[in-house]
Scaffold this active site. Structure first.
Site, PDB file in Angstrom:
ATOM      1  CD  GLN A  37      -0.965  -0.870   3.619  1.00  0.00           C
ATOM      2  OE1 GLN A  37      -2.182  -0.793   3.616  1.00  0.00           O
ATOM      3  NE2 GLN A  37      -0.306  -1.554   4.542  1.00  0.00           N
ATOM      4  CG  ASP A 161      -6.786  -2.082  13.911  1.00  0.00           C
ATOM      5  OD1 ASP A 161      -7.614  -1.422  13.257  1.00  0.00           O
ATOM      6  OD2 ASP A 161      -5.761  -1.582  14.403  1.00  0.00           O
ATOM      7  CG  ASP A 164     -12.357   1.756   5.414  1.00  0.00           C
ATOM      8  OD1 ASP A 164     -12.909   1.338   6.446  1.00  0.00           O
ATOM      9  OD2 ASP A 164     -11.961   2.922   5.285  1.00  0.00           O
TER      10      ASP A 164
HETATM   11  N1  SPM Z   1      -5.296   0.974  14.524  1.00  0.00           N
HETATM   12  C1  SPM Z   1      -6.080   1.860  13.785  1.00  0.00           C
HETATM   13  C2  SPM Z   1      -6.334   1.358  12.395  1.00  0.00           C
HETATM   14  C3  SPM Z   1      -7.675   1.775  11.923  1.00  0.00           C
HETATM   15  N2  SPM Z   1      -8.341   0.770  11.194  1.00  0.00           N
HETATM   16  C4  SPM Z   1      -9.632   1.138  10.687  1.00  0.00           C
HETATM   17  C5  SPM Z   1      -9.544   2.275   9.736  1.00  0.00           C
HETATM   18  C6  SPM Z   1     -10.854   2.616   9.103  1.00  0.00           C
HETATM   19  C7  SPM Z   1     -10.729   3.896   8.361  1.00  0.00           C
HETATM   20  N3  SPM Z   1     -11.884   4.240   7.587  1.00  0.00           N
HETATM   21  C8  SPM Z   1     -13.104   4.373   8.291  1.00  0.00           C
HETATM   22  C9  SPM Z   1     -14.235   4.526   7.336  1.00  0.00           C
HETATM   23  C10 SPM Z   1     -15.453   3.797   7.767  1.00  0.00           C
HETATM   24  N4  SPM Z   1     -15.624   2.646   6.982  1.00  0.00           N
END
Ligand code: SPM
Length: 288
Positions: A37, A161, A164
């Site tokens: 990425q 964790d 998206d």
């Molecule tokens: N440790 C933090 C990492 C975050 N992981 C999730 C990120 C999601 C970001 N986009 C959110 C949009 C809602 N779908």
């Protein structure tokens, strides 16, 4: 980097058509393409440092604690004895930081596919990467799917964790992923996964819950406020093996003293219960 214009980073993406959130940027601290990425770290004017992967904000120092605490403590505090925990993803270290605070957790295994995210987080965002220094943690740089295929019935809690559901992360929302999670759990195990926002795509949340329900006896959707995520909200799917599990009632309760000592800035027992209370339009579709 074309997302930075006139001093602002704008999180434009087809996942949230017709809207975007912007952060005022003071300085670009790091930008590189890893094998997986595009990794960008910026110093913002009002949100501390921000980690951005493939153009999507993963966390800002100003509000990351809301996400990291909730995805960690919702499953951990609903479990009777969360001795051994697996974190899938979480390359910034924030979830490991929170999980290691739980007094019943003895052992944490983390599998993150991208070493570069770990390195960049350690260098630029030590407030999150401090999680990697936990003596409870064993960190493996490898594919989570592959890891779980070789580790059956091993964990009490598994936290996903992820980024998206586009690109490689799409797989982490599928029925076969939930099947794999189930097999990696010990009896009475609990999982918690990042699950987008019902404001953005209620149908996608519903489908992911359906996938989870194929393999877990009790499944609930919870929410947290994270101002730097689109719609200011993010959801979590929490699933348990066992029908009489009340995911919405924390079994482990942090005292006020613990909350101060462990520097919990978002999670408490009241917010745990409240996180599962949904507005009618979402509750009806998700049957929460
Ligand atoms: N440790 C933090 C990492 C975050 N992981 C999730 C990120 C999601 C970001 N986009 C959110 C949009 C809602 N779908």
């Amino acid at each position: 980097m074309e997302q930075i214009k006139s001093g602002y980073f704008s999180e434009k993406n087809d996942l949230w058509p017709g809207q975007f959130f912007s952060l005022e940027v003071e300085k670009v601290l790091h930008n590189e393409k890893s094998d997986y990425q595009d990794i960008l770290v910026v110093q913002t004017k009002h949100h501390g440092k921000a980690l951005i992967l493939d153009g999507i904000i993963q966390c800002t120092e100003r509000d990351e604690f809301a996400y990291q605490e909730m995805i960690s403590f919702l499953p951990l505090c609903a479990h009777k004895k969360p001795t051994k925990v697996l974190i899938v993803g979480g390359g910034d270290g924030g979830v490991a930081r929170e999980v290691s605070k739980h007094p019943k957790v003895e052992e944490i295994v983390q599998v993150e596919i991208d070493q570069k995210v770990i390195d960049v987080s350690k260098k630029y965002i030590p407030s999150m990467a401090v999680g990697f220094a936990s003596p409870k943690l064993t960190l493996n740089v490898c594919d989570g799917f592959e890891y779980m295929r070789n580790h059956k019935e091993e964990f009490d809690v598994i936290i996903t964790d992820s980024s998206d559901p586009i690109g490689p992360a799409v797989n982490l929302f599928t029925e076969s992923y939930f099947a794999l999670l189930k097999e990696a759990l010990r009896p009475n195990g609990i999982i918690c996964s990042q699950a987008s926002s019902f404001w953005l795509d209620l149908e996608h949340v519903k489908e992911t819950m359906r996938n989870c329900k194929q393999h877990f006896d009790t499944v609930k959707f919870a929410i947290a406020n994270v101002p730097s995520y689109p719609t200011g909200q993010i959801g979590f799917i929490v699933g348990a093996l066992g029908e009489s599990v009340s995911l919405t009632t924390p079994l482990y309760k942090f005292t006020d003293n613990d909350i101060e000592r462990l520097k919990l800035r978002y999670y408490n027992s009241e917010i745990h219960r409240a996180a599962f209370v949904l507005p009618n339009f979402a509750r009806n579709v998700l049957r929460n």
